[in-house]
Design an enzyme around this catalytic site. Structure first.
Site, PDB file in Angstrom:
ATOM      1  N   GLY A   1      64.366  94.787  72.704  1.00 35.48           N
ATOM      2  CA  GLY A   1      65.607  95.006  71.957  1.00 35.48           C
ATOM      3  C   GLY A   1      65.513  96.249  71.093  1.00 35.48           C
ATOM      4  O   GLY A   1      64.535  96.442  70.384  1.00 35.48           O
TER       5      GLY A   1
ATOM      6  N   ASP B   1      63.547  91.964  64.196  1.00 36.53           N
ATOM      7  CA  ASP B   1      63.247  90.573  63.841  1.00 36.53           C
ATOM      8  C   ASP B   1      62.205  90.450  62.731  1.00 36.53           C
ATOM      9  O   ASP B   1      62.096  89.425  62.085  1.00 36.53           O
ATOM     10  CB  ASP B   1      62.754  89.803  65.068  1.00 36.53           C
ATOM     11  CG  ASP B   1      63.809  89.718  66.163  1.00 36.53           C
ATOM     12  OD1 ASP B   1      64.977  90.036  65.879  1.00 36.53           O
ATOM     13  OD2 ASP B   1      63.455  89.347  67.300  1.00 36.53           O
TER      14      ASP B   1
ATOM     15  N   MET C   1      70.495  87.722  63.646  1.00 37.99           N
ATOM     16  CA  MET C   1      69.538  87.684  64.749  1.00 37.99           C
ATOM     17  C   MET C   1      68.148  87.313  64.223  1.00 37.99           C
ATOM     18  O   MET C   1      67.968  87.089  63.020  1.00 37.99           O
ATOM     19  CB  MET C   1      69.503  89.037  65.446  1.00 37.99           C
ATOM     20  CG  MET C   1      70.716  89.286  66.348  1.00 37.99           C
ATOM     21  SD  MET C   1      70.592  90.871  67.222  1.00 37.99           S
ATOM     22  CE  MET C   1      71.650  90.575  68.647  1.00 37.99           C
TER      23      MET C   1
ATOM     24  N   ARG D   1      65.872  85.332  66.464  1.00 38.88           N
ATOM     25  CA  ARG D   1      65.326  84.232  67.273  1.00 38.88           C
ATOM     26  C   ARG D   1      64.747  83.115  66.405  1.00 38.88           C
ATOM     27  O   ARG D   1      65.476  82.535  65.628  1.00 38.88           O
ATOM     28  CB  ARG D   1      64.255  84.755  68.228  1.00 38.88           C
ATOM     29  CG  ARG D   1      64.829  85.742  69.234  1.00 38.88           C
ATOM     30  CD  ARG D   1      63.722  86.353  70.072  1.00 38.88           C
ATOM     31  NE  ARG D   1      64.235  87.404  70.902  1.00 38.88           N
ATOM     32  CZ  ARG D   1      64.413  87.306  72.218  1.00 38.88           C
ATOM     33  NH1 ARG D   1      64.083  86.206  72.843  1.00 38.88           N
ATOM     34  NH2 ARG D   1      64.908  88.296  72.902  1.00 38.88           N
TER      35      ARG D   1
END
Lengths: 420, 420
Positions: A11, A140, A186, A188
């Site tokens: 990403g 992340d 975002m 995960r």
């Protein structure tokens, strides 16, 4: 002196191309004969999709330093195991040999570092003198061992800034309209980005805020109780939730898609905000709204953190320095030097130490009720979103024309990447 | 000379407070004795929730010119009919008389203009010399008779800028990951905001774009066919859809909530992007992503159009000038003067001519297939997003502390707004 190759994977972020610029400019300092980039990561490398950046001009470098997205395309593609697909490894060696590649810089997250490590191990076993160095990147913020990840600060700044602005909106209308607003972050299985909502407390004191980081199981009853209490007291409540939020049974609230590949389960999340809004509306009978910024949070050149930008640049530069010092199979990651003033440096770790590991939010950054950030968490976040980058506008829109690279004519036989 | 009163209503915008500043500064030019604002629109007015702005200082005015959301709170509240609730009208007259209000400025969209008109009519029928003037505002751009609406240009600039950035993201990853990205634009039954995606074509030539404006019935088969064609040709496809998109049977794709009040049906939309993404994923077996910026698009001080900002300021100023010229029961709206250079002026129209009407996108702005914008549409949009406003950042976030107003102590008996 051998040539160098750079590629992007996983990403993308708002500043991944800044790392590319850091790699290129530092390679030039060391008088690297030729600087190549693969288009579309290791997948394009197998296909001999290459660009020669040796003569890249200053204007292109400056554009690289502003462009979000992967200017060299980023692949979601893992090499198979050596046992299963030895031809993939042989092919890479063929490419490296033909182009006389001495260093390979792979710009990616924890998953991509596994690929980088496979390449490094194979080349070493074959006696090919490749220095394989990772360039850190992920919004992340879950890169193991690293104090933080290049790309995170800008995404956190986007989320906090826009959550602040949306809060001003709902605050002004809550008396007769929306009383609960929830936004989806975002990340995960990790709640780093969701925590960024806490920064809004620095602007709006006594903010009726709920944060739902993925590290804590979602308890519907306790959540609704807190929403209800905050609305009673403040007239409204705002919430930021991790996309990967799961309940106490381990069921994730919003799995958009599940994919099974390479013996792993890949989950695409999406929709947790809408789900939470519906829940509150039905349970508490108040008007709600939800937002899911999705890719907007990781592609905003308009909200780049200058601190993050600098980290992204240095991630590229540090990788080149590491290679020059003879390191291989390593990833330079960020180490905090001191708090006041906030300073940091890059330090190399073996790829094996970081590949596929996941750095979760530590317990002391999350409040006891699991629905807020602590002062320690805020102290961690604040320096990472600090500073801004200028934006050039053209005719009312950000001047972000994509860069078009001229591919090198292929010299080697074609390769069937996807056979089997 | 009598006093003046200002209030805000309906969905807020990134520049509604700029109109407030325009009203206040222009009232000062005319030496208005006292300048009041109601907190929370006509609802707060009934409750005598008032602020005295006569002595507002320059620093507060400058902050007003930057703050998104309604600094004086905006209500979603309509007066009942005179027949049903005469007490509401009598109450307003009581307030106006007590505070010696000579002009009432109501800052809102087409729905709020109906309320303004009711007030104007009633006061006129009672011989109370109130000049009731509307101040135009709506991100939806659906204000009848008006060339465009203050608030629209900034929302369109936010959407186009962020759609551009997200496109760079997906463009770079489409080879091995997401091939279809769809974003949801506000605007209820009108597609003005969805059309803003077309502006990205000025930055990325040959953009594989689909626009689904609410003015055209959604045809699943033709949509999927176009998505498939664009992915085949470009490797990816990006889409912007109106939240209020309905199919050929008139069924809206994503009604989040329906409310029945005052004999009308109010629909809250939300989720069309997610629905379209799921549709494409299932039909074409490609990875998709969807974004719903929701309130982010109407609250972004970071993406204010300088043209829109100026229009918002002039909307306030024009309302005051209209009142001074003895007009009442009118709304000054924008009239284009010429294209090159783009110039415009405000012209007053009777509230009755605009109240509750809805300006839809004209046919010649939408392509024949109903899924794209025409050159005429682009020519319309371009000047409206032109120019930027500076942002002051503090500690990494926009310096957008809310303004806290000191309420005037209530002097009149309390009023039960919600009785019945």
């Amino acid at each position: 002196m051998h040539n160098a190759l750079y590629a992007q994977a996983g990403g993308v972020t708002a500043v991944i191309n800044v790392s590319a610029a850091g790699v290129i400019e530092t390679l030039r300092q060391y008088n690297t004969p030729r600087i190549y980039a693969a288009i579309n990561g290791i997948q394009g490398l197998l296909d001999e999709e290459l660009v020669d950046l040796t003569q890249i001009n200053d204007a292109e470098l400056e554009r690289l330093k502003c462009l979000p997205g992967g200017a060299f395309q980023a692949c979601r593609f893992d090499l198979d195991t050596l046992e299963k697909r030895p031809d993939q490894y042989e092919r890479l060696l063929q490419i490296f040999s033909y182009y006389d590649i001495g260093t390979f810089f792979y710009n990616g997250g924890n998953g991509s570092m596994l690929t980088a490590q496979k390449v490094a191990d194979y080349c070493q076993s074959k006696g090919y003198p490749l220095r394989c160095i990772g360039v850190a990147k992920t919004i992340d913020n879950d890169l193991a061992m690293s104090y933080c990840s290049p790309g995170f600060g800008s995404a956190a700044k986007f989320l906090a800034s826009h959550f602040l602005q949306a809060t001003l909106d709902i605050q002004s209308m809550s008396a007769s309209s929306t009383k609960f607003f929830v936004m989806e972050a975002m990340g995960r299985n990790v709640g780093w980005l969701a925590l960024s909502a806490g920064l809004v407390k620095d602007v709006i004191a006594d903010l009726p805020l709920i944060i739902l980081p993925a590290e804590r199981a979602f308890n519907e009853q306790r959540f609704l109780h807190k929403v209800s209490q905050l609305i009673d007291k403040h007239g409204y409540c705002v919430c930021m939730a991790s996309e990967g939020l799961c309940d106490t049974e381990g069921q994730c609230l919003s799995v958009a898609r599940e994919e099974h590949a390479h013996g792993k389960v890949y989950r695409q999340f999406g929709g947790v905000a809408q789900k939470l809004a519906q829940l509150v509306e039905q349970a508490l009978q108040v008007k709600t709204h939800s937002a899911n910024p999705d890719y907007l949070q990781r592609s905003s050149a308009l909200c780049v953190s200058a601190t993050d930008w600098q980290m992204a640049y240095e991630a590229g530069a540090a990788a080149v320095h590491a290679a020059q010092q003879g390191e291989h199979g390593v990833l330079p990651i960020i180490e905090k030097v001191q708090d006041q003033p906030f300073t940091w440096r890059f330090k190399s770790y073996p790829l094996a130490d970081v590949a596929e590991l996941e750095l979760r939010v530590p317990d002391d950054y999350i409040s006891d009720d699991g629905m807020d950030i602590t002062d320690a968490g805020l102290a961690y976040l604040r320096p990472l979103v600090m500073g801004e980058r200028p934006m050039i506008w053209r005719q009312g829109l950000p001047a972000l024309q994509p860069l078009n690279w001229k591919r090198i004519a292929k010299s080697l036989p074609s390769f069937a990447t996807d056979k089997n």
